[in-house]
Structure formats: C-alpha cells, structure tokens
Design a protein around this motif. Structure first.
Motif: not given
Lengths: 264, 328
Positions: A47-52
């Motif tokens: 999720f961090y990868l997608l978001g950030m």
C-alpha cells in the motif's frame, strides 16, 4: 558472547540456542491454522508503494536520477522488514512471556532461555523472508529493480529483521504493561519517516545527516537501495556489520534477561 | 551446618532419613533466598525410587520454591541438591529431559489444540513425530481426553486442563513426576479421577513428588511426606506415623450452646483428653477413646448440643504443627 550464552544452558553441548528449532516448529504449527494473519504483513509495503511510490511519485518525478517508485521501493521493503520483526518480537513475545506463560512450560523441558531467544528470532526471520520474497517478485513485475543484485535484498532484509528482532526482544524483557509498547512507536515512526525513506539523505544539513546515517533503519535502507538499484558502494559493508552486531547484541541481552525473568 | 525445625516447635529433633539406595532427589541444607526474603531455609530430605513423596504445608511455606529447584528452573542459593544423581546447576537440561513437571498453573499452549499440545511437547524432548504422535494418543486415552483431541484448549474445564497438563508431563516417560498442587481448584469428581490416574502411575513405577495443602490428598497419595512451615521442614514421616506421633487416635468434637461453653481451663474438662483445643465454634478433645471421653463429659454435667467422634487425620497433625493462623 557465545560463552555467555553457553552458561545459560548448563549440561548441553553444541551451538547455544540450537534447540530453538523446536520453538520454531511450534510457531509454524500455530500459524498453520492462521496463515491468513501471515499474509497481512505483505500489504503494508504494498500500500505504501502504491500510495507514495506512484501517487506521490507522479508529482515528484525523479530523485537522484531514479524514478521515484524505484527510489522508494527498497526503503519500504526495509521498513516492512523492521516492522514485521518488531511486531513479532514485541507484542507476540510479551503475550507469551507475561500472559500465556508459554515459556514456563518450555523451560521445564531440555530447552533453555537461549533456545527461546534463538527460536523466536528465527521465527521472526522466516516470517520476514516470506514478505521479502513476495516484495522482490513485486518489484521485478513492476520493473522497479534495476539490477539482478535485487535478489540480495532478500538476505539483506533478513539482516534488518535480525537486528530489529534482537533489539525488540531485548526491549520487551523490560516491558511491564501493554502501555509500555507506545514507546516503540516513538522510535519506529521517526525511523520510518527520516531514514532517507522518502527523500535522499543529502537533503539534511550537517550534523543531522551524520546522525541519520548512524540509525539502524538508515543502514538497512542504504543497503537494500544499493542492491536493488545496482549501485553498491563500499559503505554496504558497514551496513552489514552494523545490523549483524545489533542483532547479536540484542539476542545476547535477551537470553540473559529471559534467564533472569523465568529462571528465578 | 544443618539447621532444622526451630526449637520450640513440634517436630524438633527430626533428622532426615537418607536411604542407602540411590535417591532420586537428595537435598542437604537446601535454601532459596530472593533478596532479603527466605523462601526455603536449609531443608534436608531425600526421595527414594518408586516413592510418592509429599510436601505438605500452608501457602507460602516454601513448597513451590522447593519444587522449582528440583525441576531445575530455579537455582538454589544455598546447600546441596542432587536430582537423579546429577547437579541441577551443571546438568539442568539433562535432568529436565528425564523429569515430568505439572506446574501449579497449567501453562498449556492456548494457541494449539489438545493433541498438538502433547505432540509438540514431545518434540521439545527430541522425540520423533511418529513417536510423539503415538505417545500423545496413548496419553489422551490415559487421561480420558481422546474425544477432545482436536479441540482448542481454552474451552476445556479446569479438570480437563489439569489432566492434559499431567499427560503433557508424562510425554517423555519420566522416572520422576513433579506435581505442584495437582488438584487445587478441582471439583470432587475431577480430583478423584486425578488421584486414580496418579495411583496407577505409581503402580507403574513412576516416582511422584507432589505438594499439596489438602490432607486427604496427602493421605491418599503419599508414602512419605514432610510438613513445611515458614520455609522449614517441621515434621517428616508416613501419614500414619505422623498421625501417631503428633495426634491421638481419635478426636471428640463437641459443640456447646454459646452460653454453656466451658473455657479451656474449666475444671470439668480437666483430664478428659490428652489435649484440648477450644475453637470459636467447637471444642476438640484429642484422646485415644472418643466415646469414653464423651461419657466422662456427660458424667461431669456438660451437655453439648452436638457430639462427633472421629479418627484423627493428617489435618489435625497439620494444624498442630503449623498453627491455626490464616496465612496467605
């Protein structure tokens, strides 16, 4: 240090903590039924990868000549390795230590405190390695790995997990209440935000930059980023030694403290 | 220097009997201190092979601390201890491999099923999976839990958890089984079932060392026991010998109406029994012949509202030796 571990296991020969393999078996049995709980650990870095990486990355563009997602991915992998190992070695260990009294029963068998320490840390590592493999596959699929060296991020993130689990288990032996765990976030959140995770360390003025470079997660991120982008520099030797020593010291403290807590 | 029971207390002059056959447990002047608190204060005893040996005492007498030292999970702070001929400080893991332990708190693995608890415990003793599974099934039959094999541990009743804990303690086929208050908190049915299983184990040649504060349990299970009080051993012997030594054959319990209750030094009570104890609710007369004492009371004009003649029990010995003051 091995000698001090050996003293905690009177009457046994061979490598200190080798019977920890039995505790490892136990944890595998426990999670055989609740494997779904294992899967959740993979979603945090995703999720961090997608978001950030992609959301923010579209605004940021390139950093140090790298697409933002390429820059951020290894840092998220390192953070996930740290968080996963910390979770296992703090909350889970505390529950087993203070409430379930799991180790009271274990220590009535030939297993000793060093076996408990090695078994729990080994479990945290195995769990972490599952996430690491999954994340590397993801990076390859998304084209975020620039070098075959990316495969070395798997042992690299195990090393980060080892260091975190060592420190986490040692700290947990001093914890008395659940509230004490609020302190963990006080350390992990700044590590996550400021260890050159989302922006390069060159953004810091001296002496802050030097301080950041001395923190454990920075070393882990530096190591994984060097490997996944295929730009290893001599400082990765420092990363490896730093994390290894941190983990060993943590484990040594843990087995001594467990002996004090459980073998009274 | 061996320090035994304090001078003014009964049991003074007791000396530990050390059998010539290699004892399973041998303690000489064994002590355990936690800082300035002394939990066990220079006790000496030995446990012979095949024996059921009991530690009887009120809460806080030092029974559990002694058990933990025998179980090699608590290093002694003074004196000498040998378990199965070995030194716990040096051979702890080797001794633990041969012991069965049933701790006071069940400490079962709540994250595993009933059967898995046994199988994995067997693995801790380096049994193969095949062997561990076979023993688990055998032991589940023995403690009558075979029908709960696949269940979670948490919903089991107290008696079932206790039985499972005992089965777990047997998974390595120990020569010596340590039980710390095995039936505390269980209902009568569960206690009797447990006693039956422990009795069978004993017949199979397993030596038992147990702590209890239930007199009937000590009388049922123990060949020999020591009474502990305030960190020391105050008496030692078989249940029958202890009763013979520290109590009379019979006890006459009488209850008087509150206004008609004679005081301890009432002349009408003089010489009726070997020892008289006046409690708030009843008066106890320790005598060889309870019926005769009851007749004597009647002849002297005392009219109790209730009379009971019973054999003396270990409870009388216990209260005599450790007093009636509440300890917790």
């Amino acid at each position: 240090m091995l000698a001090s571990l050996a003293r905690l296991m009177p009457g046994t020969t061979g490598l200190p903590g080798r019977r920890g393999i039995r505790l490892l078996e136990r944890n595998v049995w426990v999670y055989r039924r609740s494997w779904i709980a294992l899967v959740t650990g993979f979603f945090e870095p995703l999720f961090y990868l997608l978001g950030m990486g992609y959301g923010m990355g579209a605004l940021v563009g390139e950093i140090e000549g790298l697409p933002y997602a390429v820059f951020v991915a290894p840092a998220l992998m390192a953070t996930a390795a740290m968080n996963g190992a910390l979770y296992d070695s703090t909350f889970n260990l505390f529950y087993k230590l203070r409430y379930a009294r799991t180790y009271d029963a274990v220590l009535a068998t030939p297993l000793g405190p060093a076996d408990v320490a090695s078994g729990e840390v080994a479990w945290a590592l195995i769990r972490g390695s599952l996430y690491a493999v999954a994340f590397v596959v993801l990076m390859l699929l998304l084209g975020l790995a620039l070098s075959p060296l990316v495969l070395l991020t798997i042992p690299g993130s195990l090393l980060i997990g080892f260091a975190a689990a060592g420190v986490g288990t040692a700290a947990t032996t001093w914890m008395r209440r659940w509230q004490d765990f609020d302190l963990v976030a006080v350390f992990t959140l700044p590590l996550f935000l400021f260890s050159a995770t989302f922006f390069p360390v060159t953004a810091y003025p001296e002496p802050i930059r030097t301080i950041v470079e001395l923190t454990p997660l920075y070393r882990g991120i530096h190591l994984l980023r060097a490997l996944s982008t295929g730009q290893p520099d001599p400082a990765i030797v420092l990363d490896v030694v730093y994390l290894l020593v941190l983990g060993l010291v943590g484990m040594s403290i843990t087995s001594r403290r467990l002996g004090k807590l459980l073998l009274r | 220097m061996i320090s035994l029971a304090g001078g003014s207390r009964p049991g003074d002059g007791y000396h530990p009997q050390v059998t010539t056959a290699d004892p399973l447990v041998l303690a000489r002047d064994l002590s355990k201190r936690f800082g300035s608190f002394t939990a066990v204060d220079g006790i000496s005893f030995s446990v012979a092979p095949g024996e059921a040996f009991g530690f009887l005492g009120p809460n806080g007498a030092g029974k559990s601390s002694t058990m933990r030292m025998i179980g090699c999970v608590s290093p002694p702070t003074g004196g000498e201890l040998r378990v199965l001929g070995m030194d716990p400080a040096r051979d702890g893991a080797r001794i633990r491999a041969l012991l069965g332990v049933v701790p006071q708190q069940d400490s079962l693995d709540m994250e595993l099923t009933v059967r898995e608890n046994l199988i994995l415990y067997g693995r801790y003793f380096d049994l193969s999976y095949r062997e561990s599974r076979a023993r688990a099934d055998e032991l589940l039959d023995f403690v009558q839990l075979a029908d709960r094999a696949g269940d979670e541990v948490e919903p089991l009743s107290g008696g079932m958890k206790r039985r499972l804990t005992i089965a777990r303690g047997l998974v390595n086929r120990p020569r010596l089984l340590l039980l710390d208050e095995p039936t505390t908190g269980l209902d009568p049915q569960a206690r009797h079932l447990l006693w039956d299983r422990l009795y069978r184990l004993k017949q199979d040649g397993v030596s038992l060392v147990l702590t209890t504060h239930y007199m009937d349990e000590a009388e049922q299970l123990c060949d020999r026991l020591v009474v502990m009080d305030k960190a020391r051993i105050v008496a030692e012997g078989s249940p029958r010998a202890l009763i013979a030594e520290h109590a009379t054959r019979e006890v006459l319990e009488v209850r008087f109406a509150p206004d008609a209750r004679p005081a301890e030094d009432d002349p009408r009570l003089a010489g009726v029994a070997e020892r008289i104890e006046v409690l708030p609710d009843r008066t106890l007369l320790y005598t060889q012949d309870g019926e005769a004492a009851a007749v004597t009371l009647h002849d002297r004009g005392l009219r109790p509202v209730a009379t009971l003649v019973r054999r003396s029990s270990l409870e009388d010995v216990f209260l005599r030796l450790t007093g009636r003051t509440l300890v917790d």
